[in-house]
Design a protein around this motif. Sequence first.
Motif, PDB file in Angstrom:
ATOM      1  N   PRO A 223       0.782  -1.232   0.000  1.00 45.18           N
ATOM      2  CA  PRO A 223       0.000   0.000   0.000  1.00 45.18           C
ATOM      3  C   PRO A 223       0.818   1.289   0.000  1.00 45.18           C
ATOM      4  CG  PRO A 223      -0.030  -1.053   2.160  1.00 45.18           C
ATOM      5  CD  PRO A 223       0.724  -1.967   1.264  1.00 45.18           C
ATOM      6  N   GLY A 299       0.667  -1.205  -7.309  1.00 46.24           N
ATOM      7  CA  GLY A 299       0.272  -0.879  -5.939  1.00 46.24           C
ATOM      8  C   GLY A 299      -0.496  -2.038  -5.322  1.00 46.24           C
ATOM      9  N   ASP A 301      -1.713  -5.448  -4.183  1.00 42.95           N
ATOM     10  CA  ASP A 301      -1.504  -6.790  -4.741  1.00 42.95           C
ATOM     11  C   ASP A 301      -1.889  -6.774  -6.221  1.00 42.95           C
ATOM     12  OD1 ASP A 301      -1.292  -9.877  -4.077  1.00 42.95           O
ATOM     13  OD2 ASP A 301      -2.961  -9.574  -5.473  1.00 42.95           O
ATOM     14  N   ILE A 304      -5.512  -7.952  -7.130  1.00 43.82           N
ATOM     15  CA  ILE A 304      -6.719  -7.353  -6.546  1.00 43.82           C
ATOM     16  C   ILE A 304      -6.938  -6.000  -7.203  1.00 43.82           C
ATOM     17  CG2 ILE A 304      -7.814  -6.490  -4.440  1.00 43.82           C
ATOM     18  CD1 ILE A 304      -6.397  -8.683  -2.916  1.00 43.82           C
ATOM     19  N   PHE A 305      -7.928  -5.936  -8.058  1.00 46.85           N
ATOM     20  CA  PHE A 305      -8.234  -4.727  -8.822  1.00 46.85           C
ATOM     21  C   PHE A 305      -6.966  -4.093  -9.404  1.00 46.85           C
ATOM     22  CE2 PHE A 305     -11.792  -4.833  -5.631  1.00 46.85           C
ATOM     23  CZ  PHE A 305     -12.723  -5.321  -6.531  1.00 46.85           C
ATOM     24  N   SER A 329      -2.306  -5.969   0.022  1.00 52.46           N
ATOM     25  CA  SER A 329      -3.313  -5.113  -0.602  1.00 52.46           C
ATOM     26  C   SER A 329      -3.578  -3.892   0.287  1.00 52.46           C
ATOM     27  CB  SER A 329      -4.600  -5.904  -0.778  1.00 52.46           C
ATOM     28  OG  SER A 329      -5.614  -5.040  -1.210  1.00 52.46           O
ATOM     29  N   SER A 330      -3.989  -2.796  -0.365  1.00 58.02           N
ATOM     30  CA  SER A 330      -4.279  -1.598   0.426  1.00 58.02           C
ATOM     31  C   SER A 330      -5.406  -1.886   1.422  1.00 58.02           C
ATOM     32  CB  SER A 330      -4.641  -0.428  -0.478  1.00 58.02           C
ATOM     33  OG  SER A 330      -5.724  -0.772  -1.294  1.00 58.02           O
ATOM     34  N   CYS A 334      -4.581  -0.639   4.997  1.00 62.15           N
ATOM     35  CA  CYS A 334      -5.398   0.434   5.587  1.00 62.15           C
ATOM     36  C   CYS A 334      -6.092  -0.073   6.847  1.00 62.15           C
ATOM     37  CB  CYS A 334      -6.445   0.910   4.583  1.00 62.15           C
ATOM     38  SG  CYS A 334      -5.746   1.833   3.212  1.00 62.15           S
ATOM     39  N   MET A 382     -11.528   2.311  -4.997  1.00 57.74           N
ATOM     40  CA  MET A 382     -11.896   3.297  -6.020  1.00 57.74           C
ATOM     41  C   MET A 382     -13.319   3.810  -5.804  1.00 57.74           C
ATOM     42  SD  MET A 382     -10.239   1.236  -9.245  1.00 57.74           S
ATOM     43  CE  MET A 382     -10.647  -0.376  -8.615  1.00 57.74           C
ATOM     44  N   ILE A 408     -10.062   5.639   4.639  1.00 56.07           N
ATOM     45  CA  ILE A 408      -8.614   5.785   4.878  1.00 56.07           C
ATOM     46  C   ILE A 408      -7.958   6.225   3.578  1.00 56.07           C
ATOM     47  CG2 ILE A 408      -6.488   4.613   5.612  1.00 56.07           C
ATOM     48  CD1 ILE A 408      -9.366   2.812   6.679  1.00 56.07           C
ATOM     49  N   GLY A 411      -3.359   5.304   2.863  1.00 55.24           N
ATOM     50  CA  GLY A 411      -3.069   4.374   3.961  1.00 55.24           C
ATOM     51  C   GLY A 411      -1.620   3.922   3.982  1.00 55.24           C
ATOM     52  N   PRO A 438      -5.834   8.325  -3.297  1.00 57.44           N
ATOM     53  CA  PRO A 438      -6.447   7.022  -3.189  1.00 57.44           C
ATOM     54  C   PRO A 438      -6.961   6.758  -1.772  1.00 57.44           C
ATOM     55  CG  PRO A 438      -4.073   6.804  -3.172  1.00 57.44           C
ATOM     56  CD  PRO A 438      -4.369   8.245  -3.433  1.00 57.44           C
ATOM     57  N   ALA A 439      -8.182   6.272  -1.732  1.00 61.43           N
ATOM     58  CA  ALA A 439      -8.759   6.005  -0.413  1.00 61.43           C
ATOM     59  C   ALA A 439      -9.589   4.737  -0.456  1.00 61.43           C
ATOM     60  CB  ALA A 439      -9.628   7.180   0.024  1.00 61.43           C
TER      61      ALA A 439
HETATM   62  C1  LIG Z   1      -6.557   0.183  -9.067  1.00 60.94           C
HETATM   63  S1  LIG Z   1      -6.897  -0.131  -7.391  1.00 60.94           S
HETATM   64  C2  LIG Z   1      -5.490  -1.022  -6.958  1.00 60.94           C
HETATM   65  C3  LIG Z   1      -5.670  -1.843  -5.745  1.00 60.94           C
HETATM   66  C4  LIG Z   1      -4.407  -2.570  -5.372  1.00 60.94           C
HETATM   67  N1  LIG Z   1      -4.090  -3.584  -6.317  1.00 60.94           N
HETATM   68  C5  LIG Z   1      -4.459  -3.178  -3.964  1.00 60.94           C
HETATM   69  O1  LIG Z   1      -4.413  -4.408  -3.811  1.00 60.94           O
HETATM   70  O2  LIG Z   1      -4.512  -2.400  -3.023  1.00 60.94           O
HETATM   71  C6  LIG Z   1      -6.640   1.454  -6.707  1.00 60.94           C
HETATM   72  C7  LIG Z   1      -7.434   1.678  -5.440  1.00 60.94           C
HETATM   73  O3  LIG Z   1      -6.836   1.017  -4.356  1.00 60.94           O
HETATM   74  C8  LIG Z   1      -7.031   1.746  -3.174  1.00 60.94           C
HETATM   75  N2  LIG Z   1      -5.709   2.124  -2.639  1.00 60.94           N
HETATM   76  C9  LIG Z   1      -4.516   1.819  -3.143  1.00 60.94           C
HETATM   77  N3  LIG Z   1      -3.525   2.270  -2.351  1.00 60.94           N
HETATM   78  C10 LIG Z   1      -4.125   2.875  -1.304  1.00 60.94           C
HETATM   79  C11 LIG Z   1      -3.661   3.515  -0.148  1.00 60.94           C
HETATM   80  N4  LIG Z   1      -2.357   3.628   0.135  1.00 60.94           N
HETATM   81  N5  LIG Z   1      -4.562   4.012   0.736  1.00 60.94           N
HETATM   82  C12 LIG Z   1      -5.888   3.880   0.498  1.00 60.94           C
HETATM   83  N6  LIG Z   1      -6.382   3.265  -0.588  1.00 60.94           N
HETATM   84  C13 LIG Z   1      -5.519   2.769  -1.478  1.00 60.94           C
HETATM   85  C14 LIG Z   1      -7.834   2.968  -3.553  1.00 60.94           C
HETATM   86  O4  LIG Z   1      -9.197   2.653  -3.378  1.00 60.94           O
HETATM   87  C15 LIG Z   1      -7.483   3.114  -4.999  1.00 60.94           C
HETATM   88  O5  LIG Z   1      -8.463   3.845  -5.692  1.00 60.94           O
END
Ligand SMILES: C[S@@+](CC[C@H](N)C(=O)[O-])C[C@H]1O[C@@H](n2cnc3c(N)ncnc32)[C@H](O)[C@@H]1O
Length: 468
Positions: A223, A299, A301, A304-305, A329-330, A334, A382, A408, A411, A438-439
Motif C-alpha cells: 500500500p 500498488g 496486490d 486485486i483490482f 493489498s491496500s 489500511c 476506487m 482511509i 493508507g 487514493p482512499a
Molecule cells: C486500481 S486499485 C489497486 C488496488 C491494489 N491492487 C491493492 O491491492 O490495493 C486502486 C485503489 O486502491 C485503493 N488504494 C490503493 N492504495 C491505497 C492507499 N495507500 N490508501 C488507500 N487506498 C488505497 C484505492 O481505493 C485506490 O483507488
Amino acid sequence: MRQFPAFFNMDDARVVVFGGGEEARRKVRLLAKTSAQITVIIGKDIEPGFAEEFAGRITIAPQSEAGPALDVARFAIVACRLCANTERSIEWARQYGVPLNVVDRPELCDFTVPSILDRGEIVAAIGSNGSAPVLAKSVRSKLERLLPARTGELAELAGRLRPEVKAAIPDAKARREFWEYALNGKPAELAYAGELDAAEQAMRDAMKGSRRTGIVHLVGAGPGDPELLTVKALRLLQQADIVFYDRLVSAEIVDMIRRDADRVPVGKSKGNHSVPQEEIHELLIRAAREGKRVVRLKGGDPFIFGRGGEELEAIQAAGIEAFVVPGISSALGCAASAGVPLTHRDHAQSLTFVTGHAKKGGVPDLDWESLARPHQTVTVFMGVGTAPTIADKLIEAGRAPDTPVAVIENGTLSTEIQVFGILAELPDLIEQNAIKGPALLIIGEVAGLPFASGAVGLSGGYTQEIYA
Ligand SMILES: C[S@@+](CC[C@H](N)C(=O)[O-])C[C@H]1O[C@@H](n2cnc3c(N)ncnc32)[C@H](O)[C@@H]1O
C-alpha cells in the motif's frame, strides 16, 4: 584482515566438542550439518534432550577419552559450563596441537566460528574477529533477506551442468556470459520459484545457443509503506533491468529500484490512462524478448483490482515466462493502520472486496442486496467518487444508516488520513475532510469497534483521526 576465512572440507573429518550444556549443543547443531564425525566430551552430566537430539550422529564420551579423540581431531571447540573443565579441555587440546575455539574467549581461540548463512551449496560466513558476534549475526540476517531460499538448489544445478557447459561452450568469455545469464536471468528465477526442471531446460536451451529471453515478474508493491514490501519484491527490484511502475507505487519504493535499472512510469490516474493497457502488455513483452529481467510493479496486490490477470495472460500468450509476487493489498494495509479488523467473530463473518468504479455519472454494478446484509464487512476500492451512490444504494437495500464506516486515504503513508463515521454520513465525511484518494472505504460493524481509531496504527506514519 586479522583473520583469514577458509572453508574446511569435512568429509572424513573428526571434531571434538567439550561440554554438555546449551552452548555446546548449539555448536554441535552447526557441526551436525556437515558430514564430520563428532565426539562430545562431557564432564559430570549432559543437558536433557542433548543426546536425543543428535542420536546416531554424535559419540558421547567421558573426559578420560578426550586424548584419543583429540589425537585424530581436525579441530576442537570448548564450550564447557564449568571453568575447571574449560581450563582442562584447553590444556588437552594444546597438548595434542589441535586448533581450538573457546566459546566467548576470543583471546584463547586459534579460530573463531563465524555467523553462518547456509543455502546448501552456497554458504556465507560472516566474522568479526570475535569482537562483535552480535553484529555479525545482524549482517547475516540482512544477507539472509537478500538470498533466495533456493539459492543452494540453483548452485547444485549449476554444479551438475558445469562439465557439460564447459564442453558445449569452449570459449571462456562466452562461457562467462552463459553463466551470467543462467545464474541471474530466467533460469535462476525459475529455480528460485521451485521449477527446477524448467530451470535446467532453460540452461540447456541457452547452452545450445537458443535465443535468451527474459522473464517478467508482476510484483505487488503493497500500500505504500516501504517496510510492507515483501522480501522477494525487494530482491527483484534490486535485480531488475527494467521496472514498469504504477502511479500508486510510493516514491520511497521507486527509490529502492536498482540504480542502473530503467524506471518506466506507466501510471494511470483516475480518468487519465497515461499508457493504455495493451501498450503496457507490449512494453513488457518487448523488454522480456530483449532478454531483460522485467518487473511490473503494482500498488497493493497485482491480483486485486490491479489488472494483473490481464497482464499475466498477455505475457504468457506471448510465450514469455511470468511469475506473480503477491503484495499487501491496500485493504489489508489500511485496515491494519486504522486498527479495523476486517473480520471479527462477533461482528463480521464475511468480507467482500468491491470496486466502486462506475462509468461517469453511473452506478457501480454491484449486488446491493447481498452487500446490505448485516455482520459483514464491505471494502470498497476506487469508491471516493461514487461514495454518495454507494451509501444510498446500501441503505435502500436495507443496510442500517448508522452502520459504521471508515475512510482511509493514503493508507500506511506519512500523509495518511483516517476518518470514521456512519454510512448515512459517508458523502459528508468525504467532502468535509477533502478526501480525494487514493482512499479505501470500510463499511461494517468492525469500523465502529472502540479500538478502531488508528491507535494501533503502523509505525512510521502519523494519522489524523476525525470522528463524525
Ligand atoms: C486500481 S486499485 C489497486 C488496488 C491494489 N491492487 C491493492 O491491492 O490495493 C486502486 C485503489 O486502491 C485503493 N488504494 C490503493 N492504495 C491505497 C492507499 N495507500 N490508501 C488507500 N487506498 C488505497 C484505492 O481505493 C485506490 O483507488
